[in-house]
Design a protein around this motif. Structure first.
Motif, PDB file in Angstrom:
ATOM      1  N   ARG A 251      37.695  39.959  31.898  1.00 51.62           N
ATOM      2  CA  ARG A 251      38.269  40.927  32.830  1.00 51.62           C
ATOM      3  C   ARG A 251      37.263  41.251  33.928  1.00 51.62           C
ATOM      4  O   ARG A 251      36.055  41.249  33.705  1.00 51.62           O
ATOM      5  N   VAL A 252      37.789  41.543  35.099  1.00 55.12           N
ATOM      6  CA  VAL A 252      36.930  42.020  36.178  1.00 55.12           C
ATOM      7  C   VAL A 252      36.267  43.311  35.712  1.00 55.12           C
ATOM      8  O   VAL A 252      36.917  44.226  35.210  1.00 55.12           O
ATOM      9  N   THR A 268      32.835  40.089  38.980  1.00 53.46           N
ATOM     10  CA  THR A 268      33.373  40.768  40.155  1.00 53.46           C
ATOM     11  C   THR A 268      34.688  40.174  40.622  1.00 53.46           C
ATOM     12  O   THR A 268      35.395  40.784  41.436  1.00 53.46           O
ATOM     13  N   GLY A 269      35.037  38.979  40.123  1.00 55.72           N
ATOM     14  CA  GLY A 269      36.300  38.371  40.531  1.00 55.72           C
ATOM     15  C   GLY A 269      36.683  37.219  39.626  1.00 55.72           C
ATOM     16  O   GLY A 269      35.814  36.548  39.062  1.00 55.72           O
ATOM     17  N   ILE A 270      37.991  37.031  39.457  1.00 54.13           N
ATOM     18  CA  ILE A 270      38.520  35.912  38.668  1.00 54.13           C
ATOM     19  C   ILE A 270      39.606  35.243  39.494  1.00 54.13           C
ATOM     20  O   ILE A 270      40.540  35.917  39.981  1.00 54.13           O
ATOM     21  N   ASP A 271      39.504  33.946  39.676  1.00 53.36           N
ATOM     22  CA  ASP A 271      40.481  33.170  40.438  1.00 53.36           C
ATOM     23  C   ASP A 271      41.276  32.297  39.476  1.00 53.36           C
ATOM     24  O   ASP A 271      40.706  31.526  38.699  1.00 53.36           O
ATOM     25  N   ALA A 272      42.597  32.410  39.512  1.00 52.22           N
ATOM     26  CA  ALA A 272      43.489  31.584  38.687  1.00 52.22           C
ATOM     27  C   ALA A 272      44.517  30.937  39.588  1.00 52.22           C
ATOM     28  O   ALA A 272      45.338  31.634  40.208  1.00 52.22           O
ATOM     29  N   LEU A 273      44.442  29.633  39.709  1.00 51.59           N
ATOM     30  CA  LEU A 273      45.374  28.869  40.534  1.00 51.59           C
ATOM     31  C   LEU A 273      45.421  29.393  41.965  1.00 51.59           C
ATOM     32  O   LEU A 273      46.490  29.521  42.583  1.00 51.59           O
ATOM     33  N   GLY A 274      44.239  29.728  42.501  1.00 50.48           N
ATOM     34  CA  GLY A 274      44.159  30.113  43.896  1.00 50.48           C
ATOM     35  C   GLY A 274      44.463  31.565  44.204  1.00 50.48           C
ATOM     36  O   GLY A 274      44.507  31.954  45.380  1.00 50.48           O
ATOM     37  N   VAL A 277      43.013  37.502  40.059  1.00 47.55           N
ATOM     38  CA  VAL A 277      43.642  38.209  38.934  1.00 47.55           C
ATOM     39  C   VAL A 277      42.616  39.159  38.333  1.00 47.55           C
ATOM     40  O   VAL A 277      41.407  38.993  38.518  1.00 47.55           O
ATOM     41  N   ARG A 278      43.100  40.156  37.607  1.00 42.47           N
ATOM     42  CA  ARG A 278      42.209  41.120  36.985  1.00 42.47           C
ATOM     43  C   ARG A 278      41.744  40.677  35.598  1.00 42.47           C
ATOM     44  O   ARG A 278      40.696  41.105  35.118  1.00 42.47           O
ATOM     45  N   VAL A 279      42.539  39.832  34.954  1.00 40.34           N
ATOM     46  CA  VAL A 279      42.213  39.415  33.596  1.00 40.34           C
ATOM     47  C   VAL A 279      42.665  37.978  33.388  1.00 40.34           C
ATOM     48  O   VAL A 279      43.672  37.541  33.967  1.00 40.34           O
ATOM     49  N   ALA A 280      41.927  37.227  32.578  1.00 41.02           N
ATOM     50  CA  ALA A 280      42.280  35.852  32.211  1.00 41.02           C
ATOM     51  C   ALA A 280      42.221  35.717  30.701  1.00 41.02           C
ATOM     52  O   ALA A 280      41.369  36.319  30.036  1.00 41.02           O
TER      53      ALA A 280
END
Length: 405
Positions: A251-252, A268-274, A277-280
């Motif tokens: 999570r961020v 500080t950041g999560i990128d999912a498929l461009g 998102v806040r959580v993966a």
């Protein structure tokens, strides 16, 4: 307003001794669940008629290799994909011969369920013991004992109960978490897709009914967060660490640790498929940005939470040797764990001088660099590794870390 129903996927494997009817069972499962195309069924019917058989030989639906058909056996792992309205399935149909133990290990290593077949006339045999031991070694979460060919013992409950009792003793010996026994006749279709009136004494589910309802996909999401870095993406001064989250969630705002360096930072950041998102959740493939400029590269592992992996250069594990050339004490190998590859030395084989193809054993290794390992019983992804021949890159051995030894 329309609603969308999420259909999950079950990965499962089948295992059984030669002539236990495993290929016929898989063929019956595909046929009766209407997962066979018309031209495939027509081809099977044509071959069966040419052989003088009055009914389609459903084993031909899975025995796709020419060598298999000519010998009447299954000699390789065959992957089949099918679906019902309730679930998608990826089936690894593994061979029964003892000399193809490594094939079963390959097929069952990612399975969430294994179907172990026994012949109702013969019960638990030596190969049943071997297949159960492998399922226990690989920590397969769910086991089905399919007592096949019930039609050849007149569907007698006593025969089924005797075999289930024998297997229960075996399961306790090899550390299986439990099992579900189902009486079936693959040839006649009893209890494969639909419950059979010929086993009125049986109150449990048919095989497909069980496969559709068994819980899947929860273990990796509930486990500690493990994110092996596959590659680093640079955008000017900003770095993004890309890979697959193999277990848990990130999570961020999470405080994380980078292994093996031990450095800490914050997401500080999560990128999912461009998109941000806040959580993966596992098993998503994502890019992660950290607050600090850290020396993070391919093979490092990012973790969150208090359940940290064990950082070690001394690895003990259960193994199955896959290669035709033996593995010997003193061999220098490469050890690949998630995205990290390090040099390693074989220090001990639990008293044996070597392991031959299909041998199961135990190993002690010393690695040139630390590894962030979990016990295989805790995580099948971050507790597993393979040994590689440094000269030609061939896969030698599959290992399951046992950090408690």
């Amino acid at each position: 307003m329309s609603t969308t129903t999420t259909v999950d996927t079950l990965r499962f494997a089948t295992a059984g001794s030669v002539d236990d009817g495993k290929s016929t069972l898989v063929g019956r499962l595909l046929h009766d669940s209407k997962s066979v195309l018309a031209d495939q069924l027509e081809a099977v019917e044509h071959v069966s008629r040419n052989r003088g058989q009055s009914a389609p030989d459903l084993a031909l639906l899975t025995d796709g290799l020419r060598a298999e058909r000519e010998q009447g056996i299954t000699i390789d792992v065959a992957y089949r994909y099918f679906a019902t309205p309730r679930r998608r399935f990826i089936l690894a149909d593994t061979p029964g011969h003892v000399q193809y133990t490594r094939n079963m290990v390959t097929g069952a290593s990612t399975a969430e369920l294994t179907v172990i077949l026994v012949d109702a006339r013969h019960g638990v045999v030596e190969q049943t013991r071997r297949h159960a031991a492998i399922a226990g070694l690989l920590r397969v979460p769910h086991i089905v004992l399919a007592v096949n060919k019930m039609d050849l013992v007149d569907y007698r409950e006593a025969e089924f109960e005797r075999i289930a009792e024998d297997f229960a003793g075996l399961a306790a010996e090899v550390g299986l978490p439990g099992f579900t026994p189902i009486p079936v006749s693959a040839l006649a279709g009893d209890n494969v897709v639909e419950r059979s009136v010929r086993t009125g004494w049986y109150r449990g589910p048919a095989l497909l009914e069980f496969l559709e309802s068994v819980p899947v996909g929860r273990t990796s999401a509930d486990a500690p967060a493990r994110f092996p870095v596959q590659y680093v993406i640079r955008h000017g001064e900003v770095r993004q660490y890309a890979g697959q989250l193999v277990s848990g969630a990130l999570r961020v705002g999470d405080r994380v640790t980078v292994h093996p360096s031990g450095e800490t930072s914050e997401i500080t950041g999560i990128d999912a498929l461009g998109r941000d998102v806040r959580v993966a959740y596992a098993p998503q493939s994502v890019g992660v940005r950290l607050a600090d400029q850290r020396d993070v590269s391919r093979g490092d592992m990012i973790t969150a939470g208090v359940d940290a992996p064990t950082l070690t250069q001394d690895v003990r594990a259960a193994v199955c040797h896959l290669a035709d050339r033996p593995l010997r004490v003193g061999d220098r190998v490469l050890l690949r764990h998630t995205t990290r590859t390090v040099k390693a030395l074989v220090k001990d084989l639990d008293g044996a001088s070597e392991l031959a193809a299909n041998d199961l054993g135990r190993i002690a290794l010393r690695t040139a660099e630390p590894l962030a390992l979990d016990d295989y019983g805790v995580s099948r992804r971050t507790g597993a590794f393979i040994l590689i021949d440094p000269d030609d890159g061939a896969t030698l051995t599959a290992g399951m870390a046992d950090l408690g030894r």
